[in-house]
Motif scaffolding. Structure first.
Motif, PDB file in Angstrom:
ATOM      1  N   MET A 127       0.858  -1.199   0.000  1.00 44.68           N
ATOM      2  CA  MET A 127       0.000   0.000   0.000  1.00 44.68           C
ATOM      3  C   MET A 127       0.890   1.243   0.000  1.00 44.68           C
ATOM      4  O   MET A 127       1.766   1.378   0.838  1.00 44.68           O
ATOM      5  CB  MET A 127      -0.913  -0.030   1.238  1.00 44.68           C
ATOM      6  CG  MET A 127      -1.848   1.134   1.382  1.00 44.68           C
ATOM      7  SD  MET A 127      -3.114   1.333   0.138  1.00 44.68           S
ATOM      8  CE  MET A 127      -4.306   0.106   0.648  1.00 44.68           C
ATOM      9  N   GLU A 128       0.644   2.153  -0.916  1.00 47.61           N
ATOM     10  CA  GLU A 128       1.456   3.368  -1.020  1.00 47.61           C
ATOM     11  C   GLU A 128       1.257   4.263   0.187  1.00 47.61           C
ATOM     12  O   GLU A 128       0.160   4.346   0.726  1.00 47.61           O
ATOM     13  CB  GLU A 128       1.034   4.165  -2.267  1.00 47.61           C
ATOM     14  CG  GLU A 128       1.774   3.757  -3.525  1.00 47.61           C
ATOM     15  CD  GLU A 128       1.290   4.556  -4.708  1.00 47.61           C
ATOM     16  OE1 GLU A 128       1.296   5.793  -4.623  1.00 47.61           O
ATOM     17  OE2 GLU A 128       0.883   3.921  -5.696  1.00 47.61           O
ATOM     18  N   ASN A 129       2.306   4.943   0.571  1.00 41.67           N
ATOM     19  CA  ASN A 129       2.248   5.934   1.646  1.00 41.67           C
ATOM     20  C   ASN A 129       1.836   5.369   2.993  1.00 41.67           C
ATOM     21  O   ASN A 129       1.334   6.097   3.834  1.00 41.67           O
ATOM     22  CB  ASN A 129       1.308   7.087   1.274  1.00 41.67           C
ATOM     23  CG  ASN A 129       1.851   7.866   0.102  1.00 41.67           C
ATOM     24  OD1 ASN A 129       3.064   8.033  -0.017  1.00 41.67           O
ATOM     25  ND2 ASN A 129       0.974   8.298  -0.775  1.00 41.67           N
ATOM     26  N   CYS A 130       2.018   4.067   3.178  1.00 37.75           N
ATOM     27  CA  CYS A 130       1.751   3.475   4.490  1.00 37.75           C
ATOM     28  C   CYS A 130       3.105   3.245   5.160  1.00 37.75           C
ATOM     29  O   CYS A 130       3.939   2.494   4.652  1.00 37.75           O
ATOM     30  CB  CYS A 130       0.991   2.166   4.355  1.00 37.75           C
ATOM     31  SG  CYS A 130       0.910   1.263   5.915  1.00 37.75           S
ATOM     32  N   VAL A 131       3.296   3.884   6.308  1.00 36.72           N
ATOM     33  CA  VAL A 131       4.601   3.822   6.962  1.00 36.72           C
ATOM     34  C   VAL A 131       4.949   2.382   7.352  1.00 36.72           C
ATOM     35  O   VAL A 131       6.123   1.979   7.251  1.00 36.72           O
ATOM     36  CB  VAL A 131       4.657   4.801   8.167  1.00 36.72           C
ATOM     37  CG1 VAL A 131       3.674   4.425   9.239  1.00 36.72           C
ATOM     38  CG2 VAL A 131       6.049   4.892   8.727  1.00 36.72           C
ATOM     39  N   PHE A 132       3.959   1.594   7.749  1.00 34.35           N
ATOM     40  CA  PHE A 132       4.282   0.223   8.162  1.00 34.35           C
ATOM     41  C   PHE A 132       4.575  -0.666   6.953  1.00 34.35           C
ATOM     42  O   PHE A 132       5.450  -1.536   7.027  1.00 34.35           O
ATOM     43  CB  PHE A 132       3.167  -0.363   9.030  1.00 34.35           C
ATOM     44  CG  PHE A 132       3.092   0.255  10.416  1.00 34.35           C
ATOM     45  CD1 PHE A 132       4.088   1.114  10.873  1.00 34.35           C
ATOM     46  CD2 PHE A 132       2.027  -0.022  11.262  1.00 34.35           C
ATOM     47  CE1 PHE A 132       4.029   1.689  12.135  1.00 34.35           C
ATOM     48  CE2 PHE A 132       1.956   0.540  12.529  1.00 34.35           C
ATOM     49  CZ  PHE A 132       2.955   1.398  12.971  1.00 34.35           C
ATOM     50  N   CYS A 133       3.875  -0.457   5.847  1.00 32.97           N
ATOM     51  CA  CYS A 133       4.242  -1.193   4.623  1.00 32.97           C
ATOM     52  C   CYS A 133       5.669  -0.837   4.207  1.00 32.97           C
ATOM     53  O   CYS A 133       6.434  -1.719   3.786  1.00 32.97           O
ATOM     54  CB  CYS A 133       3.254  -0.907   3.502  1.00 32.97           C
ATOM     55  SG  CYS A 133       1.675  -1.792   3.667  1.00 32.97           S
ATOM     56  N   LYS A 134       6.032   0.435   4.355  1.00 38.49           N
ATOM     57  CA  LYS A 134       7.393   0.857   3.985  1.00 38.49           C
ATOM     58  C   LYS A 134       8.421   0.244   4.925  1.00 38.49           C
ATOM     59  O   LYS A 134       9.510  -0.153   4.496  1.00 38.49           O
ATOM     60  CB  LYS A 134       7.496   2.380   3.999  1.00 38.49           C
ATOM     61  CG  LYS A 134       6.788   3.013   2.821  1.00 38.49           C
ATOM     62  CD  LYS A 134       6.930   4.522   2.820  1.00 38.49           C
ATOM     63  CE  LYS A 134       6.245   5.099   1.587  1.00 38.49           C
ATOM     64  NZ  LYS A 134       6.124   6.546   1.647  1.00 38.49           N
ATOM     65  N   GLU A 137       0.047  -8.184   5.742  1.00 36.67           N
ATOM     66  CA  GLU A 137      -1.060  -7.769   4.871  1.00 36.67           C
ATOM     67  C   GLU A 137      -1.600  -6.409   5.311  1.00 36.67           C
ATOM     68  O   GLU A 137      -1.870  -6.195   6.502  1.00 36.67           O
ATOM     69  CB  GLU A 137      -2.192  -8.799   4.915  1.00 36.67           C
ATOM     70  CG  GLU A 137      -3.281  -8.493   3.918  1.00 36.67           C
ATOM     71  CD  GLU A 137      -4.529  -9.353   4.076  1.00 36.67           C
ATOM     72  OE1 GLU A 137      -5.471  -9.121   3.313  1.00 36.67           O
ATOM     73  OE2 GLU A 137      -4.562 -10.221   4.955  1.00 36.67           O
ATOM     74  N   HIS A 138      -1.780  -5.504   4.363  1.00 30.89           N
ATOM     75  CA  HIS A 138      -2.283  -4.169   4.704  1.00 30.89           C
ATOM     76  C   HIS A 138      -3.804  -4.168   4.820  1.00 30.89           C
ATOM     77  O   HIS A 138      -4.498  -4.391   3.849  1.00 30.89           O
ATOM     78  CB  HIS A 138      -1.864  -3.146   3.637  1.00 30.89           C
ATOM     79  CG  HIS A 138      -2.369  -1.765   3.936  1.00 30.89           C
ATOM     80  ND1 HIS A 138      -1.588  -0.783   4.502  1.00 30.89           N
ATOM     81  CD2 HIS A 138      -3.604  -1.232   3.783  1.00 30.89           C
ATOM     82  CE1 HIS A 138      -2.319   0.301   4.685  1.00 30.89           C
ATOM     83  NE2 HIS A 138      -3.548   0.055   4.253  1.00 30.89           N
ATOM     84  N   PHE A 139      -4.293  -3.930   6.022  1.00 28.11           N
ATOM     85  CA  PHE A 139      -5.687  -3.547   6.240  1.00 28.11           C
ATOM     86  C   PHE A 139      -5.713  -2.757   7.529  1.00 28.11           C
ATOM     87  O   PHE A 139      -4.816  -2.896   8.378  1.00 28.11           O
ATOM     88  CB  PHE A 139      -6.656  -4.743   6.246  1.00 28.11           C
ATOM     89  CG  PHE A 139      -6.452  -5.756   7.336  1.00 28.11           C
ATOM     90  CD1 PHE A 139      -5.444  -6.700   7.257  1.00 28.11           C
ATOM     91  CD2 PHE A 139      -7.304  -5.790   8.437  1.00 28.11           C
ATOM     92  CE1 PHE A 139      -5.263  -7.651   8.262  1.00 28.11           C
ATOM     93  CE2 PHE A 139      -7.141  -6.735   9.435  1.00 28.11           C
ATOM     94  CZ  PHE A 139      -6.112  -7.666   9.349  1.00 28.11           C
ATOM     95  N   HIS A 189      -2.802   3.717   9.578  1.00 28.29           N
ATOM     96  CA  HIS A 189      -3.996   2.976   9.172  1.00 28.29           C
ATOM     97  C   HIS A 189      -3.617   1.649   8.522  1.00 28.29           C
ATOM     98  O   HIS A 189      -4.023   1.342   7.397  1.00 28.29           O
ATOM     99  CB  HIS A 189      -4.878   3.882   8.299  1.00 28.29           C
ATOM    100  CG  HIS A 189      -5.340   5.078   9.068  1.00 28.29           C
ATOM    101  ND1 HIS A 189      -6.431   5.051   9.914  1.00 28.29           N
ATOM    102  CD2 HIS A 189      -4.795   6.311   9.205  1.00 28.29           C
ATOM    103  CE1 HIS A 189      -6.553   6.221  10.498  1.00 28.29           C
ATOM    104  NE2 HIS A 189      -5.577   7.011  10.089  1.00 28.29           N
ATOM    105  N   HIS A 190      -2.814   0.932   9.271  1.00 32.43           N
ATOM    106  CA  HIS A 190      -2.424  -0.451   8.953  1.00 32.43           C
ATOM    107  C   HIS A 190      -2.512  -1.167  10.291  1.00 32.43           C
ATOM    108  O   HIS A 190      -1.782  -0.814  11.236  1.00 32.43           O
ATOM    109  CB  HIS A 190      -0.998  -0.463   8.382  1.00 32.43           C
ATOM    110  CG  HIS A 190      -0.479  -1.800   7.994  1.00 32.43           C
ATOM    111  ND1 HIS A 190       0.219  -2.032   6.816  1.00 32.43           N
ATOM    112  CD2 HIS A 190      -0.526  -2.995   8.634  1.00 32.43           C
ATOM    113  CE1 HIS A 190       0.568  -3.312   6.754  1.00 32.43           C
ATOM    114  NE2 HIS A 190       0.128  -3.921   7.859  1.00 32.43           N
ATOM    115  N   LEU A 191      -3.419  -2.100  10.402  1.00 29.33           N
ATOM    116  CA  LEU A 191      -3.715  -2.697  11.703  1.00 29.33           C
ATOM    117  C   LEU A 191      -2.442  -3.178  12.386  1.00 29.33           C
ATOM    118  O   LEU A 191      -1.598  -3.821  11.761  1.00 29.33           O
ATOM    119  CB  LEU A 191      -4.699  -3.859  11.551  1.00 29.33           C
ATOM    120  CG  LEU A 191      -5.270  -4.347  12.882  1.00 29.33           C
ATOM    121  CD1 LEU A 191      -6.775  -4.530  12.787  1.00 29.33           C
ATOM    122  CD2 LEU A 191      -4.592  -5.613  13.334  1.00 29.33           C
TER     123      LEU A 191
HETATM  124 ZN    ZN Z   1       0.323  -0.813   5.237  1.00 28.00          ZN
END
Ligand code: ZN
Ligand code: 5GP
Length: 111
Positions: free
Chosen positions: A1-8, A45-47, A96-98
């Motif tokens: 997910m773009e711009n999600c700090v935890f995905c990054k 997983e991003h949610f 907003h990433h659980l």
């Molecule tokens: Zn994320």
């Protein structure tokens, strides 16, 4: 997910102090710790919300809690810990990433 700090963080684009990872979750230290030990347990997983959990995500979250329980001693949490999931605006959810906050390493006050 773009711009999600935890995905990054999980993609290695932002550095973090990882203490555990497997194919489903990553656990790293919160950058602004609110207790002597403050970890964030993040599903890969991003949610954002528990209300987005279908059966597969519910099973993932169940396994995640089981893993936290099993990992606690090696994370320095043998004497106990507190889990927190902030959901939405009233709880002050800022990423907003659980994720599950894991707090411990000291006696924790309860308001
Ligand atoms: Zn994320
Ligand atoms: P929330 O308020 O969404 O439940 O919690 C988000 C948490 O993520 C906060 O405790 C905040 O300190 C942490 N956090 C935000 N950005 C970063 C970061 O770039 N690295 C790390 N390690 N933690 C972060």
């Amino acid at each position: 997910m773009e711009n999600c700090v935890f995905c990054k963080i999980m993609a290695g684009e932002i550095p973090s102090a990882r203490v555990y990872e497997d194919g489903e979750i990553v656990i790293f230290r919160d950058i602004e710790p609110k207790a002597k030990i403050h970890l964030l347990c993040v599903p890969r997983e991003h949610f954002a919300l528990l209300s987005e959990a279908d059966d597969a995500r519910a099973a993932l979250l169940g396994r995640t809690l089981q893993k936290i329980g099993a990992l606690a001693p090696q994370l320095g949490l043998a004497d106990g810990y507190r889990l927190i999931i902030n959901q939405g605006e009233n709880a002050g959810q800022s990423v907003h990433h659980l994720h599950i906050h894991i707090l411990g390493g000291q006696t924790l006050e309860w308001e």
